[in-house]
Design a protein around this motif. Sequence first.
Motif: not given
Length: 294
Positions: A1-3, A22-28, A30-34, A36-48
């Motif tokens: 949640m903090r991430s 920490v590495g960027q993969s760790t933050i990624t 954290h967000v992905a697990e959150l 998955q647990a909620l069953g919704v997408t919280l962030l829209n990610r693009t290359t920019r």
Amino acid sequence: MRSFVRVAERGSLSSVAREYGVGQSTITRHVAELEQALGVTLLNRTTRRITLTAEGARYLDDTRTILRLVDEAADGVRSATDRLTGTVRISCTAALGVRHVADILFAFQDRHPGVCVDFRLSDVQIDLVREGVDVAIRLGALSDSSMQRKQIGASRRILVASKEYLDRHGRPDEPGALARHAIIRMSNVSGSDRLVLHRANAEPSILPVGDRLLVDHGLAARRAIMMGRGIAPTHLWLVNDLLEAGIVEQVLPDYSPEPVPLSILFVPGRARVKRVRALIDALHGALRALPGMT
């Protein structure tokens, strides 16, 4: 949640990873697990860029409340020992931070060794929420109405120059005489191209200021004053030790530039966290005792 909260505030996975060490993969992860647990997408990610989804925006407000309550609950458990722990992030204008605030923070940590202080110096007014800063010390008028504030007072300013400069170029006896002198100008201060001097029971004297020496940092101005580069309007707390040592002298003591408000800003709700509240109180008391505060 903090991430998740920090990514939402900063809009960048990599900057949050650097902040947490920490590495960027760790933050990624954290967000992905959150998500998955909620069953919704919280962030829209693009290359920019990274933006919040509608679900993410709603979840962000609730998450901030939850994390604040977690901090307050931890404070309640620790209160039995009266021991403060955790991190407090503070932002301050650089010259004031180096000259005075650093010592205040050192003394605070001596009293509360369990507190980690993240001290950030910048003359740019930052977004406290985006940068994850709990407390900011600000000089000047405040425009961010979403933050809570604690007024310290007004910082008195005076005109000063080195004794060596005045011995060589003479001591002005009235404001008009400043036109014959070099004036050290702060380029990042609005309206610094003119000098407005106030005297009791008199109209202000308004004088244009040239561009022979412009600096954008208070410590550079202090150094220029010491090295005899000219006369400067400055906060008393910046040069009080030089005045006491006789290295610089006050110029036109009957006249003074407008004082500048000094305030403590903090994120609403953060003052309920015990370590943040304790630091705000310590700063308020110590800053009111600065040279030139009224």
